[in-house]
Design a protein around this motif. Structure first.
Motif, PDB file in Angstrom:
ATOM      1  N   LEU A  63     -91.970  50.947  35.192  1.00 50.13           N
ATOM      2  CA  LEU A  63     -90.830  51.799  35.528  1.00 50.13           C
ATOM      3  C   LEU A  63     -90.808  53.095  34.727  1.00 50.13           C
ATOM      4  O   LEU A  63     -90.148  54.051  35.129  1.00 50.13           O
ATOM      5  N   VAL A  64     -91.501  53.131  33.603  1.00 50.94           N
ATOM      6  CA  VAL A  64     -91.500  54.325  32.758  1.00 50.94           C
ATOM      7  C   VAL A  64     -92.071  55.494  33.544  1.00 50.94           C
ATOM      8  O   VAL A  64     -93.139  55.410  34.143  1.00 50.94           O
ATOM      9  N   GLY A  65     -91.312  56.595  33.575  1.00 50.95           N
ATOM     10  CA  GLY A  65     -91.700  57.788  34.319  1.00 50.95           C
ATOM     11  C   GLY A  65     -91.065  57.863  35.694  1.00 50.95           C
ATOM     12  O   GLY A  65     -91.062  58.919  36.322  1.00 50.95           O
ATOM     13  N   GLN A  66     -90.504  56.756  36.174  1.00 47.38           N
ATOM     14  CA  GLN A  66     -89.866  56.725  37.491  1.00 47.38           C
ATOM     15  C   GLN A  66     -88.425  57.225  37.389  1.00 47.38           C
ATOM     16  O   GLN A  66     -87.790  57.120  36.349  1.00 47.38           O
ATOM     17  N   PRO A  67     -87.867  57.748  38.484  1.00 46.21           N
ATOM     18  CA  PRO A  67     -86.449  58.135  38.467  1.00 46.21           C
ATOM     19  C   PRO A  67     -85.559  56.892  38.450  1.00 46.21           C
ATOM     20  O   PRO A  67     -85.894  55.874  39.053  1.00 46.21           O
ATOM     21  N   TYR A  68     -84.438  57.004  37.750  1.00 49.77           N
ATOM     22  CA  TYR A  68     -83.477  55.909  37.675  1.00 49.77           C
ATOM     23  C   TYR A  68     -82.606  55.964  38.919  1.00 49.77           C
ATOM     24  O   TYR A  68     -81.967  56.961  39.201  1.00 49.77           O
ATOM     25  N   GLY A  69     -82.598  54.876  39.699  1.00 54.08           N
ATOM     26  CA  GLY A  69     -81.817  54.824  40.927  1.00 54.08           C
ATOM     27  C   GLY A  69     -80.731  53.768  40.869  1.00 54.08           C
ATOM     28  O   GLY A  69     -80.523  53.110  39.839  1.00 54.08           O
ATOM     29  N   ALA A  70     -80.053  53.578  41.985  1.00 55.43           N
ATOM     30  CA  ALA A  70     -78.924  52.657  42.052  1.00 55.43           C
ATOM     31  C   ALA A  70     -79.335  51.210  41.804  1.00 55.43           C
ATOM     32  O   ALA A  70     -78.593  50.445  41.194  1.00 55.43           O
TER      33      ALA A  70
END
Length: 119
Positions: A63-70
């Motif tokens: 998940l590191v580097g990914q946008p934080y979503g709902a």
């Protein structure tokens, strides 16, 4: 000194019978994890299960580097097998106590995940 010659075979036989009832080698049944709903406040989430004090941050390092979503926190919680998860921003007030079963998802000001750790 007289010893009872039947005592040893009876004791050994009892031990063997009781040890045959042991289920050490039997694997535990695997059950599917219930889906975790997204957090209400967007910052913390509880698994809804009794605490197991487990957290595997390595399982969610992708998940590191990914946008934080709902649904990011719910997905991370399920993948890490943690008891609780929380999202931390640079301006977040956090407590210093260490909780073994808690997953921390660290997000930068741009909304991208910069780190994942347990504690």
């Amino acid at each position: 000194m007289r010893t009872n010659t039947l005592a040893w075979p009876l004791a050994l036989g009892s031990f063997l019978v009781l040890s045959a009832c042991n289920s050490i080698g039997a694997p535990a049944p695997v059950t599917a994890a219930a889906p975790v709903p997204p957090p209400r406040d967007g910052k913390s989430l509880d698994s809804g299960r009794p605490p197991r004090n487990q957290c595997d941050a390595k399982a969610v390092q992708s998940l590191v580097g990914q946008p934080y979503g709902a649904n990011t926190l719910a997905q991370a919680l399920a993948a890490a097998g943690a008891d609780t998860a929380r999202m931390l921003r640079p301006d977040s007030m956090i407590t210093k106590e260490y909780q073994v079963g808690r997953l921390n998802v660290v997000v930068d000001t741009a909304g991208h995940i910069v780190g994942v750790n347990c504690g």
